[in-house]
Enzyme design. Structure first.
Site, PDB file in Angstrom:
ATOM      1  N   GLU A   7      36.920 -15.743 -22.275  1.00  0.00           N
ATOM      2  CA  GLU A   7      38.241 -16.205 -21.825  1.00  0.00           C
ATOM      3  C   GLU A   7      39.137 -16.697 -22.948  1.00  0.00           C
ATOM      4  OE1 GLU A   7      35.541 -19.897 -21.394  1.00  0.00           O
ATOM      5  OE2 GLU A   7      35.376 -17.718 -21.335  1.00  0.00           O
ATOM      6  N   HIS A  27      32.308 -16.981 -24.972  1.00  0.00           N
ATOM      7  CA  HIS A  27      33.438 -17.267 -24.084  1.00  0.00           C
ATOM      8  C   HIS A  27      34.460 -16.125 -24.131  1.00  0.00           C
ATOM      9  CE1 HIS A  27      32.575 -21.483 -22.953  1.00  0.00           C
ATOM     10  NE2 HIS A  27      31.928 -21.503 -24.105  1.00  0.00           N
ATOM     11  N   CYS A  81      28.447 -18.930 -20.661  1.00  0.00           N
ATOM     12  CA  CYS A  81      27.902 -20.046 -21.430  1.00  0.00           C
ATOM     13  C   CYS A  81      26.896 -20.842 -20.580  1.00  0.00           C
ATOM     14  CB  CYS A  81      29.026 -20.926 -21.973  1.00  0.00           C
ATOM     15  SG  CYS A  81      28.477 -22.027 -23.305  1.00  0.00           S
TER      16      CYS A  81
END
Length: 507
Positions: free
Chosen positions: A169, A167, A79
């Site tokens: 994660e 993202h 990001c």
């Protein structure tokens, strides 16, 4: 030497999730502030640049000298990290017409690229940014797009540098773990050898080196974190550890007695201190949540100061601080979400150094470490309990009578979860005493008594949480038992808010 991934924290709320995903790959990682990159560390295998609340063109934006890591380690920008690398190298980052937030699909990707191996076309990813990369330098190669974002991922040609604007994660990114696995194993060359057993071995060795023959006083809370920290320290320094368990009068019913017994069974040297009168006196009339936390935190320090001076030559104070405590207490942006009594420095008058062996672990990792050391399951499975105890579950001022009411109601609720085999399905549960009274009828009499709220949430790391859909029959039973058995309560509610936007605790 223990190999590691360094995560440079630029202030994203999901930085800790990157750490979780890397740890789940049995690879050790450390999250450090963006401007605190560890130098001369041969164990570093790769670097991840996190997201940030800032735009790259913001005057307040966090920036690093890329030359310090460029070409020295494989790099993955996420990001803001992706936007920062592109911007610093001559690309263009511009604000979007509308914030790109939520689920998106990879409409195109280069499946031959090392970072994207095993990731399918149309894989769902999670976007969360107000800016986007609109152009990249000639020596950059686009490797993925979504319908809305043309440059969703890129690689610097001829370099071990990758970046994604989504993202990986977060759970919503379907192949996010695969992407991180590709980076950690295929690109950085890590072996996935980090485990609870290796953490115990490494940490005990580090503690022996750090503490030597120094004496340590440990602040026990009765919870999982401080208990695991105590057992770790006991393995490292044995008799040089003295544990102090303070009853601030805000523990659960009979908790002081029960927890002391557990600690003695673990072979720990424990001093129990009943300081409830001191805390009640200092909290009298205080209603502000942050002020209550600070009073309780200072009270702990005062008690430990007294106990520490009773131990000859003590040089360290150990605490069970874990990573979510650190994140919530002070983010990299300098914004305090809420203070934790067990985070931060110590008053100079104590003249003690701070030892926090679990500071970089998440709660579930702490539990796995405890199991690895053979600790009993009833200690390992204990729900998290706030350091200020019932002090942040009594809204408004605190009195011994309010504590009694809440302890009784809380005991019924927690025991009910255990009896109905629901305790292990819940991350954290408790009762909140509300600062309101309501009209009720008991027998032929009109009552005007307190209302309580039941709270039960599901989570993995306390950074996000959702309310648990407990059976109606169970909630009805708890309501009846609390109202019938706890003098002073005539109404029970159930909290169905999630975190965010709410927090787990009410204060």
């Amino acid at each position: 030497m223990q190999e590691k991934i360094i995560i440079l924290d630029f202030g994203s709320q999901t930085t800790q999730l990157i750490g979780r995903r890397v740890r789940e790959l049995n690879t050790y990682c450390e999250i450090v502030p963006y401007n605190k990159f560890p130098k001369d560390d041969d164990s570093i295998k790769g670097v991840i640049l996190s997201g940030s609340p800032f735009s790259v063109y913001d005057d307040k934006a966090f920036k690093i000298a890329l030359k310090d890591i460029w070409g020295k380690y494989p790099i993955l920008g996420i990001c803001y990290g992706a936007q920062f690398i592109a911007s610093e190298c001559g690309g263009k980052v511009e604000p979007t017409a509308t914030r790109e937030y939520g689920r998106s699909k990879l409409s195109w990707l280069n499946s031959n690229n090392l970072l994207l191996e095993g990731i399918s076309q149309n894989s769902q990813v999670w976007m969360s940014h107000g800016d986007t990369i609109t152009s990249i330098p000639d020596n950059f190669e686009k490797i993925a797009s979504t319908e809305e974002v043309d440059i969703a991922a890129y690689q610097v040609k001829g370099e071990s540098i990758w970046a994604v604007q989504f993202h990986p994660e977060v759970y919503h990114s379907e192949d996010g773990t695969q992407l991180l696995k590709n980076f950690v194993f295929n690109i950085c060359g890590c072996h996935g050898s980090w485990s609870p057993a290796s953490f115990v071995e490494h940490t005990v060795a580090e503690l022996k080196k750090q503490l030597g023959d120094d004496k340590v006083v440990l602040a026990l809370s009765g919870g999982v974190d401080s208990s695991v920290a105590a057992v770790l320290l006991n393995k490292a320094i044995g008799k040089n550890l003295t544990c102090v368990f303070v009853d601030h009068g805000l523990l659960r019913k009979d908790e002081f007695k029960n927890v002391l017994h557990d600690y003695e069974c673990l072979g720990l040297n424990v001093i129990g201190v009943d300081a409830s009168k001191k805390f009640y006196s200092e909290l009298a009339g205080v209603t502000d949540p942050e002020q209550k936390r600070k009073i309780i935190g200072k009270g702990f320090i005062d008690v430990f100061d007294v106990e520490a001076h009773k131990i000859q030559d003590v040089k360290w104070l150990a605490q069970g601080t874990i990573y979510p405590d650190v994140i919530e207490s002070l983010s990299i942006t300098g914004t305090v979400i809420k203070s934790h009594h067990n985070v931060g420095g110590l008053p100079e008058k104590m003249d003690l150094k701070l030892c926090e062996p679990l500071r970089l672990l998440f709660k579930d990792e702490v539990r796995r470490v405890g199991r690895e050391m053979g600790m009993p399951e009833h200690l390992i499975k204990r729900h998290p309990f706030p350091g200020p105890g019932l002090g942040v579950r009594i809204l408004g001022d605190i009195t011994p009578e309010k504590v009694r009411v809440l302890q009784e109601a809380d005991h019924i609720f927690i025991q009910g979860l255990i009896d109905w085999n629901l305790y292990d399905t819940v991350w954290q549960a408790g009762v909140i005493l509300l600062p309101v009274q309501s009209v009720g009828v008991m027998g032929d009499e009109r009552t005007y008594e307190s209302a309580v709220a039941l709270r039960a949430v599901a989570s993995t790391d306390a950074m996000t949480a959702d309310w648990v859909h407990l059976p109606y029959e169970f909630l009805a039973k708890m309501s009846n038992d609390i109202i019938n058995k706890v003098r002073g309560v005539n109404r029970v509610t159930y909290d169905i808010s999630s975190k965010p936007p709410a927090t787990i605790e009410w204060e």
